[in-house]
Enzyme design. Structure first.
Site, short mmCIF file in Angstrom:
data_model
loop_
_atom_site.label_atom_id
_atom_site.label_comp_id
_atom_site.label_asym_id
_atom_site.label_seq_id
_atom_site.Cartn_x
_atom_site.Cartn_y
_atom_site.Cartn_z
NE ARG A 130 -3.95 -1.76 2.20
CZ ARG A 130 -4.86 -2.05 3.09
NH1 ARG A 130 -4.83 -1.48 4.27
NH2 ARG A 130 -5.80 -2.91 2.83
CG HIS A 139 -6.95 2.69 5.61
ND1 HIS A 139 -8.31 2.75 5.61
CD2 HIS A 139 -6.63 1.37 5.52
CE1 HIS A 139 -8.82 1.52 5.53
NE2 HIS A 139 -7.82 0.67 5.49
#
Ligand SMILES: Cc1cc2nc3c(=O)[nH]c(=O)nc-3n(C[C@H](O)[C@H](O)[C@H](O)COP(=O)(O)OP(=O)(O)OC[C@H]3O[C@@H](n4cnc5c(N)ncnc54)[C@H](O)[C@@H]3O)c2cc1C
Length: 563
Positions: free
Chosen positions: A319, A380
């Site tokens: 990510r 996140h």
């Protein structure tokens, strides 16, 4: 604020601190509100769980295990409704070895690789091995995971070397797991849930936690005394302007444990999700990684596929790599976003497999069979948190932490997709188990000296906390985001210290004020840790130190309030 770096001597063992920093004048005071334990309303319980996400719910269920020594009574408090949590929002799934072709070794190796050298191998092995049993238990409790030919369907996500992600109702895994655990909790006569209860501060005496002071929406200030306390308050995505996290994720647990004197760890590691919907006015809804796992590709504003130029795994790179690549490509093309292309998916399959995303796109008139989905990265997941050991114990006696609020050592410098629900499930169980197997202290036996804490009156003017909150989130996004550098970090530190001067000495009487104070505190802690880690590792990328420096930084950064 005292920062110490603990060296990964033989990977799991932490050495003596190698660096100290003097306390700052802007340290928050011990309690955010006046405390008078004699005149405040009081409740008593054997075990108090703060937070009703996967970690808190699972912990509560285990703490009441009738086979244990204690058979605890548990109170769970949560600041909104029981549905307001990151857990409820989780889409992609939960990672675990549920397929004969897969192995614990492979899941462990993928987790360690993603963690970039500072995960705790023992913790990783233990979490990975406990996963299958706990997921099967969820099935027995009624969780309806998606099946293929009677077996749990497995999908692939970036960083996993094989399909290993179990999902439920397509992209509604978090909701399905939460509903299953909530139902189990509701059926348990030994668990009482109090919604709309904001935990303000942990009460401590001689480094032992004895309860909390909090605010009940209907009853006002309240003290809950408890023999054991399990902190499961989740993450802090709301510190950033762009985030996938719901409004509850303001880092309260991290701030309150800091004030109480617990050791915090690895706060510089904030994970940004590469693909969240970018439509003006819409919240930054997450577009799950499993879409890329199932073939979605990223295009820039010129319609070019670019990920292969940044990483050999292209869209399935870790990510942090994908987030930085998107940012770089946005800069190159002068665009505010990139696109996810799913036009080649069968539309009926897409709607069935990703019902939440389908509905979301439709609500913005995006027809996924013809239109590209505009996306950009957002904050996140909080990798760092309250430092815990194998038993989920913190450095304060009788205080456990689990889930996103904790730093267990599983994720190291980067979190492998779908490992966080797994961590919450496993460490929730461990925390509850340790409480239920502990010595037979009950609410009636907690030693309680009266606590009186008075805060001097502040003459400073009334504050618009919403304005401070918005300014803070914009500052954190600009200066403490996906790529970092000393000067912007220092500038952010200076600005936040300035805001702290007039926000921190106020006594607020509602959650908005306490959240604002907590957000300032946690932001500053993240910045201090990010400045301290003068290298790039995992999700922490310093453009002024772009290399990984194992010689100086293969270690954790711990923070303890200067006393
Ligand atoms: C959009 C989205 C998608 C995700 N997808 C996935 C995925 O597919 N797979 C995966 O593994 N992970 C995923 N994650 C991450 C994962 O959902 C979380 O890390 C995990 O659910 C955290 O669980 P938790 O129990 O620690 O905290 P949470 O679920 O966030 O629960 C925190 C609880 O603490 C309470 N609380 C907080 N502060 C206070 C306070 N001051 N007083 C009282 N109560 C308080 C809240 O009300 C809430 O009940 C996703 C996250 C998001 C936001």
């Amino acid at each position: 604020m005292l920062i110490s770096s603990s060296v990964m001597a033989n990977k799991e063992k932490l050495d003596q601190p190698s660096h100290k920093e003097e306390g700052s004048p802007a340290e928050p005071r011990r309690y955010l509100v006046n405390v008078d334990s004699i005149s405040t309303n009081q409740l008593f319980t054997d075990c108090l769980v703060i937070g009703a996400g996967i970690a808190g719910l699972r912990a509560a269920i285990e703490a009441t295990d009738p086979r244990s020594n204690r058979g605890c009574n548990v109170i769970i408090v949560c600041k909104g409704t029981i549905q307001d949590s990151n857990t409820w929002q989780a889409q992609g799934g939960i990672a675990s070895v549920l397929d004969k072709e897969d192995s614990f070794e492979s899941h462990t190796a993928d987790t360690l690789t993603t963690g970039c050298g500072i995960s705790n191998k023992k913790i990783v092995e233990s979490v990975v091995r406990q996963g299958p049993e706990l997921i099967k238990q969820l099935l027995q409790w009624g969780a309806t995971f998606d099946l293929i030919d009677g077996h749990i369907a497995m999908t692939l996500e970036g960083g996993h070397s094989r399909p290993r992600i179990a999902h439920a109702h397509g992209d509604e895994t978090g909701r399905v797991i939460a509903e299953t655990l909530i139902e189990k909790v509701r059926q348990n006569p030994n668990i009482k849930v109090i919604e709309n209860f904001f935990a303000i501060d942990l009460l401590t005496e001689d480094n032992k936690c004895t309860g909390i002071i909090g605010y009940d929406k209907h009853r006002g200030l309240q003290i809950i005394w408890s023999a054991d306390i399990i902190l499961a308050t989740g993450g802090a995505g709301q510190l950033y302007r762009e985030t996938t996290n719901p409004e509850t994720a303001t880092g309260d647990g991290i701030a309150m444990t800091y004030r109480a004197g617990a050791i915090l760890r690895d706060l510089e590691f904030v994970q940004f999700h590469p693909t969240t919907l970018y439509v003006a006015g819409a919240s930054r809804a997450l577009i799950t990684e499993t879409l890329r796992g199932e073939g979605a590709v990223l295009l820039d504003s010129n319609g070019r596929r670019f990920m292969k130029e940044y990483h050999e795994a292209a869209e399935l790179a870790p990510r942090d790599v994908v987030s930085r690549a998107i940012l770089a490509q946005m800069l190159k093309t002068g665009s505010t976003h990139v696109y996810l292309d799913v036009r080649h998916f069968d539309k009926a399959y897409f709607t069935k497999r990703f019902p939440m995303i389908s509905e979301l796109c439709e609500s913005f008139n995006i027809d996924v069979s013809r239109n590209l989905i505009p996306v950009r990265p957002s904050a996140h997941y909080m990798i760092g948190g309250v430092n815990t050991d194998m038993k989920a114990a913190t450095s304060i006696k009788n205080l456990y932490a689990c889930g996103e609020a904790a730093s267990t050592g599983l994720h190291g410098a980067n979190r492998l997709g779908s490992n966080s629900l797994l961590e919450g499930l496993v460490f929730g169980k461990i925390a509850g188990q340790n409480v239920s197997q502990g010595t037979k202290t009950t609410a009636a036996h907690i030693r309680r000296s009266p606590i009186r804490y008075r805060i001097p009156h502040s003459d400073r003017t009334r504050l618009d906390t919403a304005d401070v909150r918005n300014s803070l989130r914009a500052l954190m996004w600009r200066n403490v985001g996906i790529t970092r550098k000393a000067q912007p970090l220092k500038e952010a530190e200076e600005i936040i210290r300035f805001w702290q001067r007039y926000v921190m000495d106020k006594v607020f009487d509602s959650p908005a004020g306490w959240e604002c104070q907590n957000m300032l505190t946690v932001s500053l802690l993240i910045i201090r840790a990010a400045l301290e880690r003068a290298e790039s590792r995992g999700v922490h990328f310093r453009s002024d130190f772009p290399e990984t420096d194992d010689e100086h930084f293969k270690k954790h950064i711990e923070i303890l309030k200067g006393v």
